[in-house]
Design an enzyme around this catalytic site. Sequence first.
Site, PDB file in Angstrom:
ATOM      1  N   ASP A   1      49.980   2.127  21.584  1.00 17.04           N
ATOM      2  CA  ASP A   1      49.706   1.808  22.981  1.00 17.04           C
ATOM      3  C   ASP A   1      50.801   0.877  23.477  1.00 17.04           C
ATOM      4  OD1 ASP A   1      48.310   0.824  25.507  1.00 17.04           O
ATOM      5  OD2 ASP A   1      46.754   2.118  24.658  1.00 17.04           O
TER       6      ASP A   1
ATOM      7  N   GLU B   1      49.975  -4.591  25.430  1.00 19.81           N
ATOM      8  CA  GLU B   1      50.022  -5.532  24.311  1.00 19.81           C
ATOM      9  C   GLU B   1      48.676  -6.218  24.044  1.00 19.81           C
ATOM     10  OE1 GLU B   1      52.587  -9.506  22.977  1.00 19.81           O
ATOM     11  OE2 GLU B   1      52.337  -8.981  25.096  1.00 19.81           O
TER      12      GLU B   1
ATOM     13  N   ILE C   1      55.192   5.984  24.958  1.00 20.97           N
ATOM     14  CA  ILE C   1      55.340   7.368  24.497  1.00 20.97           C
ATOM     15  C   ILE C   1      56.491   8.096  25.202  1.00 20.97           C
ATOM     16  CG2 ILE C   1      52.923   7.603  23.824  1.00 20.97           C
ATOM     17  CD1 ILE C   1      52.511   9.231  26.425  1.00 20.97           C
TER      18      ILE C   1
ATOM     19  N   LYS D   1      40.608  16.512  36.995  1.00 28.55           N
ATOM     20  CA  LYS D   1      41.493  16.371  38.159  1.00 28.55           C
ATOM     21  C   LYS D   1      42.728  17.270  38.049  1.00 28.55           C
ATOM     22  CE  LYS D   1      40.035  11.697  39.425  1.00 28.55           C
ATOM     23  NZ  LYS D   1      38.872  11.674  38.538  1.00 28.55           N
TER      24      LYS D   1
ATOM     25  N   ASN E   1      34.628  12.432  34.773  1.00 30.29           N
ATOM     26  CA  ASN E   1      34.666  10.973  34.753  1.00 30.29           C
ATOM     27  C   ASN E   1      33.872  10.428  33.571  1.00 30.29           C
ATOM     28  OD1 ASN E   1      35.877  10.180  37.610  1.00 30.29           O
ATOM     29  ND2 ASN E   1      34.552  11.959  37.867  1.00 30.29           N
TER      30      ASN E   1
ATOM     31  N   LEU F   1      31.799   7.350  31.907  1.00 31.86           N
ATOM     32  CA  LEU F   1      31.046   6.152  32.268  1.00 31.86           C
ATOM     33  C   LEU F   1      31.569   4.933  31.538  1.00 31.86           C
ATOM     34  CD1 LEU F   1      27.428   7.588  32.201  1.00 31.86           C
ATOM     35  CD2 LEU F   1      28.691   6.875  34.211  1.00 31.86           C
ATOM     36  N   GLY F   2      31.856   3.889  32.290  1.00 32.16           N
ATOM     37  CA  GLY F   2      32.261   2.630  31.687  1.00 32.16           C
ATOM     38  C   GLY F   2      33.712   2.543  31.306  1.00 32.16           C
TER      39      GLY F   2
END
Length: 637
Positions: free
Chosen positions: A322, A325, A351, A418, A457, A459-460
């Site tokens: 990722d 940081e 990436i 989407k 979508n 949740l959370g």
Amino acid sequence: MVNVFKIKELRYIPRWLVFFIDISIVSFSVLTTYLFLINLHVKINFTEYSNEKIFVVILVNVLFMLLFKTYAGIIRYSTFFDFFRILWSSGSTLLVLLGLSYISHVTLGKPVYLYPALFLFFFISVFLMFFFRMVTKKIYKVFMGAGNGFSGLRVAVAGVEDESVSVANAIIHSPGHAYRLAGFFSARSDSKKAMLLGHKVYNKKELLKNDHLASRFDAVLIRETMSRPKMEEWINLALDKGLKVLKASDISKVTEEGLVGSIRPLQIEDLLERRPIKIESEEVKSTHSGKSILITGGAGSIGSEIVRQVARLGASLIVVVDQAESPLYELKLELLEKFPGQNFKFVLADISNHYRLESLFEQYRFSTVYHAAAYKHVPLIEDNPHEAIFVNIGGTKNLALLSKQYNVDCFVMVSTDKAVNPTNVMGASKRAAELFVQSLQNSPGNITKFITTRFGNVLGSNGSVIPHFKKQIEKGGPVTITHPDIIRYFMTIPEACELVLQAGTMGKGGEIYVFDMGKPVKILDLAKRMIKLSGYTPDVDIKIEFIGLRPGEKLYEELLTDNSTTIPTHHEKIMISRDPLMEFEDIEILCKQIMRSAIKKDSLQVVKILKVIVPEFISNNSEFEILDKTPEHEVCQ
């Protein structure tokens, strides 16, 4: 007084003390029986051995108390099970004493104990031992109530079934929690005058008609095991009456003492129009066991849950990539604590940096790649389309080509609904990434399975509508919605990740997997229910404001393109979408063109090329709508 005796801290009366009290009750019962006989002028046999006779009665009773463990139960949880223990103990004592009396009657001509006296002793001792338990139970309850000042949420338990009664019983007897049983709700018409555990059972029709009656409660407690229709009925009733909704776990999964701790406020997941779908497969476990796994976007909502689920499958190494940081560091601390035996490698990397990624593929020789890294916020990407090209297209291209080059067994890309008939740059960039990944499946020399998962979508997840609404409600509103008619599909984060893992085992390569997400949810209805669940009234306590559709946003999302066909799989909730494909050579050329435009930060040219790659991309409420009015897209070669 409560503090002096420390009733709240006393978990249970010591067993030796209960045993001693029971012996005292038996002794008192013997003396009471003798007192009755003396006052009634009944002639007692063998009066010269009265002390010995009393000693035998007590000794026999004590032996059976030890045998049946009448002292073992926790007094404040006393039930008829404890009553039956007492009955067995005292009944056995009665039978032994009756036997001794009969033997003496046959051999000596008169019974050592009078038969009526033995039955009188039996009834007195049983009554007093059980009475002691009931009184102690009641005193404990009173002291606990006084200690709490009768505070806490006044809870009504929905239903009068055995499970509901068990939950209510746990609330009554478990100390130190925030709930106070105030009654039961029932849909049964014969419950108007019924009582349970000393509390009234209120009929559902009464509650609907009488608002004053509902004011006696703060919350309604439903059970996890309730049928969906029943659960919906009680949720709707509670929200209509301004009551909070609590949910108790399945009692088979927790102990009675832990049952109250499992009670929680109703979650947003509980408002979905379907039950969460669990996917279990031994094949998923065998695919990951002992293998080296790469997960990009590992510190995000979806990526981090994929990491957690893979960590339970026995992988030899999990490499988490990722570029954020702080979230990556926080995830590292969590995972090292939660999975101390798992071998992790946490890599801070972008990436879009091909050379950085190649060193990882070279070093770790991954078996499976889960690609969850992406820019996903529609308005931000609409303002910065070149960034979506670098990450969503360029980053995906890097990972996919490296997976092919290093013979990765399976490459699974996380996409979005989407990407279907996109109206914004973000969705179009994800669709372009899908096309590139699919194009590699039949490219020369490829042995990697390239698979795409597409869902709605979550949740959370970070930046999703649910946490956004929660923050707005906590601040007192207003809750902002783009349009009163906007609808969305929803799923939970664990569900989304289970789909991703399952797809890696089901696919042969080149598929786009879509999930049966049930009915779409109207965002306005979701906002209203969230406000009610928080104990407020929509448009009274918390205002709802409509702010208009954002750039690139549409009223509804789709999981399938107009030209796609749906193919069922062996799992009824997972389908394959057969979308139009592009040849690798064609999309490779277009990707190079769009990358050059992105480097120049030529937003208009970037979107122009994107509309060539994704012909169904029609901008909505965006500055790029002008491109859709041009008869032909002029693309720089």
